[in-house]
Motif scaffolding. Structure first.
Motif, PDB file in Angstrom:
ATOM      1  N   TYR A 127       0.694  -1.093  -0.278  1.00 41.60           N
ATOM      2  CA  TYR A 127      -0.145   0.105  -0.293  1.00 41.60           C
ATOM      3  C   TYR A 127       0.613   1.303  -0.136  1.00 41.60           C
ATOM      4  N   ILE A 128       0.770   2.421  -0.505  1.00 39.24           N
ATOM      5  CA  ILE A 128       1.412   3.437  -0.963  1.00 39.24           C
ATOM      6  C   ILE A 128       0.635   4.960  -0.658  1.00 39.24           C
ATOM      7  N   GLU A 129       0.478   5.434   0.798  1.00 38.65           N
ATOM      8  CA  GLU A 129       0.145   6.509   0.864  1.00 38.65           C
ATOM      9  C   GLU A 129       1.251   7.873  -0.295  1.00 38.65           C
ATOM     10  N   VAL A 130       0.403   8.425  -0.714  1.00 45.03           N
ATOM     11  CA  VAL A 130       0.798   9.169  -1.996  1.00 45.03           C
ATOM     12  C   VAL A 130       0.534  10.882  -1.744  1.00 45.03           C
ATOM     13  N   LYS A 131       1.257  11.354  -1.505  1.00 47.57           N
ATOM     14  CA  LYS A 131       1.141  13.168  -1.398  1.00 47.57           C
ATOM     15  C   LYS A 131       2.242  13.266  -2.377  1.00 47.57           C
ATOM     16  N   HIS A 132       1.381  14.787  -2.627  1.00 49.16           N
ATOM     17  CA  HIS A 132       2.725  15.832  -3.728  1.00 49.16           C
ATOM     18  C   HIS A 132       3.197  16.385  -2.749  1.00 49.16           C
ATOM     19  N   THR A 133       3.287  16.863  -1.849  1.00 48.47           N
ATOM     20  CA  THR A 133       3.989  17.619  -0.554  1.00 48.47           C
ATOM     21  C   THR A 133       3.596  17.301   1.131  1.00 48.47           C
ATOM     22  N   LEU A 134       4.668  16.229   1.373  1.00 51.51           N
ATOM     23  CA  LEU A 134       4.688  15.839   2.498  1.00 51.51           C
ATOM     24  C   LEU A 134       4.886  17.286   3.842  1.00 51.51           C
ATOM     25  N   TYR A 135       3.886  17.666   4.641  1.00 54.21           N
ATOM     26  CA  TYR A 135       4.260  18.593   5.369  1.00 54.21           C
ATOM     27  C   TYR A 135       4.661  17.310   6.978  1.00 54.21           C
TER      28      TYR A 135
END
Length: 336
Positions: A127-135
């Protein structure tokens, strides 16, 4: 396991494998590197269009690259992982064994939501959590909290609490098990064949200003805070890849760090600066998938439960099997 047991600055600008020199020639004629470069090219293309903030385009680019890189048996979709009790977690990219399992396509939603899939927990490879920008700041602005490392780790922790039967180390194929104790756990690996594998991937990384020169340290501190807040090590992401920062599990062997594909009781977390993180994460993902042996959907239990409910509600009529002498011994049982 203590997060950050290896210093965040260890290998700053160098691979996380300790002092071991990298190979002089690219592995397999540069096949892996070409896949990573293809991903970089696709992301640069989307950058020029300035549409990555929408999020779906980033997921689409990652899926297209992974389809070219991973084995054909790996299915890919967006949606939820569902266990046998009906609990579901997820919402981003799910990788599953399409050669043995099918996703459970969701019925059309009257509210017009995008169609997603439901994947049985037993079928899930990663499973992959995809974020444009990780804060990863100490205080994330309210409008960005959905893209925070805290939120991503919460999603991963939820996934890793879903129920599925463990596949023992002695199982070498479905329904083919060696005598107990034949296979021993390898250092730095889980004690089962089907551990959960979950990753957090992001194109950009946002850190507090005082840590802009050492973003790996920022990720390390936030992971430590997440653990202090109650998330167990076994429920953390197995890898975090964001911009030029990579977090991976590792063990120390012969004085050098050896990466591992999964978090295990004897691994530590290594936070590395100055790396093409998504390219490295693709290799880490492929390694994990190659190591996993999935179990089976509990078809027997499902059918048995359905028969039990039907019998309780409507009763059954039974016929004994004809014996070898050919004497049909019928003993019908009346409905209740």
């Amino acid at each position: 396991m203590q997060p950050g047991g290896a210093a965040a600055g260890r290998g700053r600008g160098a691979p996380a494998g300790g002092n071991e020199d990298p190979p002089r020639a690219a592995f397999y004629g540069g096949w892996v590197e070409e896949s990573a470069e293809h991903l970089d090219a696709e992301l640069r293309k989307l950058h020029r269009l300035e549409i990555l903030e929408l999020g779906n385009e980033l997921e689409s680019a990652l899926r297209d690259t992974l389809k070219d890189f991973l084995p054909q048996r790996v299915g890919m979709c967006r949606g939820w992982v569902v266990d046998s009790t009906g609990r579901k977690q997820g919402d981003d990219i799910i990788l599953y064994d399409a050669a043995r399992f099918r996703a459970l396509r969701r019925l059309r939603d009257d509210r017009g939501m995008d169609k997603k899939e439901r994947v049985p927990a037993e079928a899930v490879l990663a499973y992959i959590e995809v974020k444009h920008t990780l804060y990863v700041q100490e205080r994330v602005p309210v409008k960005h909290r959905g893209q925070s490392l805290v939120k991503a780790c919460s999603q991963v922790a939820g996934l890793k609490t879903l129920q599925r039967d463990a596949v023992p180390l002695d199982m070498i194929a479905p329904r083919l098990v060696l005598p107990p104790g034949t296979i021993q756990r390898r250092p730095g690996f889980p004690a089962i064949r089907n551990p959960w594998y979950a990753a957090v991937w992001a194109l950009h990384l946002q850190v507090d200003r005082d840590l802009e020169d050492d973003p790996a340290e920022a990720v390390k501190r936030r992971i430590a805070a997440i653990q202090q807040a109650g998330t167990g090590a076994e429920h953390l992401p197995d890898v975090i890849a964001a911009d030029t920062v990579l977090m991976t599990p590792a063990i120390t062997s012969a004085g050098a760090l050896e990466p591992r594909p999964f978090i295990a009781p004897d691994t530590e977390l290594v936070f590395t600066n100055g790396i093409k993180a998504l390219g490295a994460a693709m290799k880490h993902l492929a390694w994990a998938i190659d190591d996993i042996l999935l179990g089976e959907i509990p078809w027997r239990r499902m059918l048995r439960e359905q028969l039990r409910r039907a019998e309780d509600e409507h009763g059954s009529v039974r016929l004994d099997v004809i014996d070898p002498a050919g004497d049909p011994r019928r003993s019908p049982r009346p409905r209740r």
